[in-house]
Design a protein around this motif. Structure first.
Motif, mmCIF file in Angstrom:
data_model
loop_
_atom_site.group_PDB
_atom_site.id
_atom_site.type_symbol
_atom_site.label_atom_id
_atom_site.label_comp_id
_atom_site.label_asym_id
_atom_site.label_seq_id
_atom_site.Cartn_x
_atom_site.Cartn_y
_atom_site.Cartn_z
ATOM 1 N N ASN A 85 -38.324 -83.584 37.499
ATOM 2 C CA ASN A 85 -37.279 -83.375 36.472
ATOM 3 C C ASN A 85 -35.892 -83.636 37.047
ATOM 4 O OD1 ASN A 85 -39.114 -82.629 34.493
ATOM 5 N ND2 ASN A 85 -38.987 -80.451 34.972
ATOM 6 N N LEU A 86 -35.686 -83.176 38.278
ATOM 7 C CA LEU A 86 -34.392 -83.332 38.945
ATOM 8 C C LEU A 86 -34.008 -84.801 39.096
ATOM 9 C CD1 LEU A 86 -32.199 -81.683 40.493
ATOM 10 C CD2 LEU A 86 -33.538 -82.055 42.558
ATOM 11 N N MET A 87 -35.015 -85.644 39.389
ATOM 12 C CA MET A 87 -34.733 -87.056 39.650
ATOM 13 C C MET A 87 -34.839 -87.934 38.410
ATOM 14 S SD MET A 87 -36.358 -87.651 43.454
ATOM 15 C CE MET A 87 -37.933 -86.877 43.163
ATOM 16 N N GLY A 88 -35.144 -87.327 37.270
ATOM 17 C CA GLY A 88 -35.086 -88.113 36.042
ATOM 18 C C GLY A 88 -36.343 -88.173 35.205
ATOM 19 N N SER A 89 -37.408 -87.533 35.625
ATOM 20 C CA SER A 89 -38.667 -87.460 34.866
ATOM 21 C C SER A 89 -39.331 -88.815 34.640
ATOM 22 C CB SER A 89 -38.468 -86.767 33.518
ATOM 23 O OG SER A 89 -38.087 -85.427 33.728
ATOM 24 N N GLU A 90 -38.607 -89.727 34.000
ATOM 25 C CA GLU A 90 -39.218 -91.020 33.662
ATOM 26 C C GLU A 90 -38.596 -92.159 34.476
ATOM 27 O OE1 GLU A 90 -38.810 -91.574 29.498
ATOM 28 O OE2 GLU A 90 -40.210 -89.975 28.961
ATOM 29 N N THR A 91 -39.402 -93.177 34.711
ATOM 30 C CA THR A 91 -38.908 -94.379 35.398
ATOM 31 C C THR A 91 -38.030 -95.169 34.427
ATOM 32 O OG1 THR A 91 -40.892 -94.478 36.740
ATOM 33 C CG2 THR A 91 -39.614 -96.499 36.566
ATOM 34 N N THR A 92 -36.847 -95.543 34.886
ATOM 35 C CA THR A 92 -35.907 -96.282 34.033
ATOM 36 C C THR A 92 -35.857 -97.742 34.458
ATOM 37 O OG1 THR A 92 -34.576 -94.277 33.831
ATOM 38 C CG2 THR A 92 -33.546 -96.346 33.136
ATOM 39 N N GLU A 93 -36.076 -98.621 33.521
ATOM 40 C CA GLU A 93 -36.023 -100.066 33.778
ATOM 41 C C GLU A 93 -34.640 -100.605 33.413
ATOM 42 O OE1 GLU A 93 -38.464 -102.109 34.823
ATOM 43 O OE2 GLU A 93 -40.345 -101.005 34.533
ATOM 44 N N ILE A 94 -34.244 -101.697 34.051
ATOM 45 C CA ILE A 94 -33.014 -102.387 33.659
ATOM 46 C C ILE A 94 -33.286 -103.059 32.311
ATOM 47 C CG2 ILE A 94 -31.501 -104.356 34.191
ATOM 48 C CD1 ILE A 94 -31.792 -103.595 37.150
ATOM 49 N N LYS A 95 -32.420 -102.807 31.358
ATOM 50 C CA LYS A 95 -32.643 -103.317 29.997
ATOM 51 C C LYS A 95 -32.103 -104.748 29.852
ATOM 52 C CE LYS A 95 -32.515 -98.776 27.757
ATOM 53 N NZ LYS A 95 -32.335 -97.944 28.965
ATOM 54 N N PHE A 96 -32.977 -105.639 29.425
ATOM 55 C CA PHE A 96 -32.576 -107.022 29.145
ATOM 56 C C PHE A 96 -32.289 -107.179 27.659
ATOM 57 C CE2 PHE A 96 -35.441 -107.462 32.871
ATOM 58 C CZ PHE A 96 -34.532 -108.025 33.754
ATOM 59 N N GLN A 97 -31.411 -108.110 27.336
ATOM 60 C CA GLN A 97 -31.126 -108.425 25.943
ATOM 61 C C GLN A 97 -32.366 -109.054 25.295
ATOM 62 O OE1 GLN A 97 -28.431 -106.408 25.864
ATOM 63 N NE2 GLN A 97 -27.712 -107.773 24.264
ATOM 64 N N PRO A 98 -32.596 -108.776 24.023
ATOM 65 C CA PRO A 98 -33.812 -109.286 23.371
ATOM 66 C C PRO A 98 -33.823 -110.808 23.208
ATOM 67 C CG PRO A 98 -32.354 -108.235 21.766
ATOM 68 C CD PRO A 98 -31.771 -107.963 23.110
ATOM 69 N N GLY A 99 -35.037 -111.340 23.124
ATOM 70 C CA GLY A 99 -35.214 -112.771 22.849
ATOM 71 C C GLY A 99 -34.605 -113.660 23.906
ATOM 72 N N SER A 100 -33.913 -114.697 23.435
ATOM 73 C CA SER A 100 -33.326 -115.684 24.353
ATOM 74 C C SER A 100 -31.878 -115.349 24.728
ATOM 75 C CB SER A 100 -33.373 -117.076 23.709
ATOM 76 O OG SER A 100 -32.646 -117.066 22.484
ATOM 77 N N GLN A 101 -31.413 -114.174 24.314
ATOM 78 C CA GLN A 101 -30.035 -113.783 24.637
ATOM 79 C C GLN A 101 -29.878 -113.555 26.144
ATOM 80 O OE1 GLN A 101 -28.205 -110.746 22.021
ATOM 81 N NE2 GLN A 101 -30.117 -110.822 20.866
ATOM 82 N N LYS A 102 -28.657 -113.823 26.624
ATOM 83 C CA LYS A 102 -28.384 -113.658 28.047
ATOM 84 C C LYS A 102 -28.011 -112.205 28.357
ATOM 85 C CE LYS A 102 -27.095 -118.422 28.693
ATOM 86 N NZ LYS A 102 -28.112 -118.711 27.666
ATOM 87 N N THR A 103 -28.458 -111.744 29.540
ATOM 88 C CA THR A 103 -28.120 -110.393 29.999
ATOM 89 C C THR A 103 -27.145 -110.507 31.160
ATOM 90 O OG1 THR A 103 -30.331 -109.595 29.392
ATOM 91 C CG2 THR A 103 -29.057 -108.230 30.904
#
Length: 454
Positions: A85-103
């Motif tokens: 819980n202290l470290m965040g409970s869930e693994t967080t991924e880097i979010k990419f823009q949907p489809g062919s959009q650039k991130t």
């Protein structure tokens, strides 16, 4: 690993808990006082430690725990849950823009945190996921920063966009987006300048980049070896620029690791990855549950399996297994197996991921002398020296090595002939034992006590 000392202290606390058939409230409080001191010594933020111990105590002194069949184990489970819980409970991924959009990802951090190297490591991760990243050299101040990014980008097989050191970083970022549009890059990673300390000029520059181009992810790189300073840096960046996630570097070093346990609780920003070495592949996804297991000395077998999958050549491993079955494993194969082990970070890294061995890798205090990683690494290096002193024919056919050849090999490796004899005897035992392992190697026979020849 960073948490070796903390792991050792916590394991001692838990050993005492397990030895008790029943626990009183005083037993739990005494154990948690030791846990509290261990966390503070590991440089975990004081407020974080206070809240952590309070949460564990509230759960641990409940009637269902105290009256259970194995209260010590229950308390350990609660500590594990609260660490997660202290470290965040869930693994967080880097979010990419949907489809062919650039991130667009903006990398930030102080000088010396390993930001430029981490930026290249991240690009390599994205490439493996099927993305087409573009590294952008926005650090126009630090000597050789652009060259460093270009060298690392080339190693990763990732394009680097640079306009030299006479342009404003915001203009470079804007031009990089235009370049990406023409060349089909879908992830643009901006390597911004660091400073020795946080200053207004640095923050204004980062804000100007954000005002010029749309930044989808602002990622801060912090050095685990700076302890609580890393948490303070994260707080400052989050307040002035806003951060979406943190990458903690040098977590494999001789550091107390408190930053990794404090950042999420203090800033609310998740840890995305951790740097576990200097190689460009040494960047691990951060899993709070797996990190908690490592800290508590329970190992991290899942990460070890994933690391093996990434680093070990499957075809090579299959051929070795076949050779072991037929007792055809030779010194060339043995050299290859040591190479594969080093790709996975060496013995110390592997031992930290194995249940019960976390924190034992570099202790060398006589508790578990057979698995002291530093000692094993030294022995492995001597074995390599002996093997490299052999001719190719001798490596491929150990049976032709006569006493006279052994003397020549010992002289070439700079060791006593007794060491060559011992290594060869253990190597032969290994071949026989591997052949007899039921199930694992496909052979038949009895299990026996086996010692690796290093």
């Amino acid at each position: 690993m960073a948490f070796d000392s903390l792991t050792e202290k916590l394991q001692n606390v838990f050993k005492n808990l397990r030895s008790k058939g029943r626990l009183t409230e005083d037993d739990v409080k005494a154990a948690l006082r030791e846990v509290k001191m261990a966390l503070l010594e590991a440089d975990v933020n004081f407020k974080v430690v206070k809240n952590f111990v309070k949460s564990v105590q509230e759960r641990a002194v409940g009637q269902d725990v105290m009256s259970g069949l194995n209260p010590g184990q229950m308390v350990i489970k609660i500590v594990n849950d609260e660490l997660v819980n202290l470290m965040g409970s869930e693994t967080t991924e880097i979010k990419f823009q949907p489809g062919s959009q650039k991130t667009v990802i903006m990398m930030m951090g102080l000088q010396g945190a390993g930001k430029t190297t981490t930026t290249a490591k991240l690009a390599g991760k994205f490439k493996l996921k099927g993305k087409k990243p573009l590294l952008v050299a926005c650090d126009v101040y630090r000597p050789a920063a652009i060259k460093q990014l270009q060298i690392n980008g080339e190693k990763q097989g990732v394009e680097v966009f640079s306009m030299g050191d006479n342009q404003k970083p915001a203009n470079i970022a804007k031009a990089a987006l235009e370049h990406a549009e023409k060349n089909g890059n879908n992830v643009i990673i901006l390597d911004t300048a660091g400073r020795l300390h946080i200053d207004e000029e640095m923050m204004e520059e980062l804000q100007e980049i954000k005002n010029t181009v749309e930044v989808h992810q602002s990622i801060l790189v912090v050095d685990a070896m700076t302890g609580q300073d890393a948490v303070n840096v994260a707080e400052n960046f989050n307040e002035k620029i806003g951060i979406d996630g943190v990458i903690v570097t040098k977590l494999d070093g001789d550091t107390r690791g408190g930053a990794a346990l404090s950042i999420k609780a203090v800033t609310g920003c998740p840890i995305l990855y951790v740097g576990m070495g200097e190689k460009l592949s040494d960047l691990e996804q951060f899993y709070p549950d797996r990190m908690a297991s490592r800290i508590l000395g329970m190992g991290d077998v899942l990460s070890l399996i994933e690391k093996a999958g990434e680093e070990i050549d499957e075809e090579q491993a299959r051929k070795m297994t076949e050779k072991l079955k037929k007792s055809q494993f030779d010194f060339e194969d043995y050299l290859e197996s040591m190479k594969q082990m080093r790709k996975m970070g060496g013995l110390g890294s592997i031992m930290n991921m194995l249940p019960g061995l976390g924190g034992m890798g570099g202790l060398g205090k006589g508790k578990m002398p057979d698995i002291d990683a530093d000692d094993a690494e030294q022995k492995m290096a001597r074995v390599e020296a002996i093997i490299y002193s052999m001719t190719i024919k001798e490596r491929q056919n150990p049976d032709i090595i006569t006493p006279q050849r052994k003397r020549r090999i010992a002289a070439g490796a700079g060791v006593d002939i007794s060491e060559v004899n011992k290594m060869m005897k253990q190597f032969e035992q290994m071949r026989k034992m591997m052949k007899s392992f039921p199930g694992m190697m496909g052979g038949k026979g009895k299990k026996g006590k086996f010692k690796m020849p290093f």
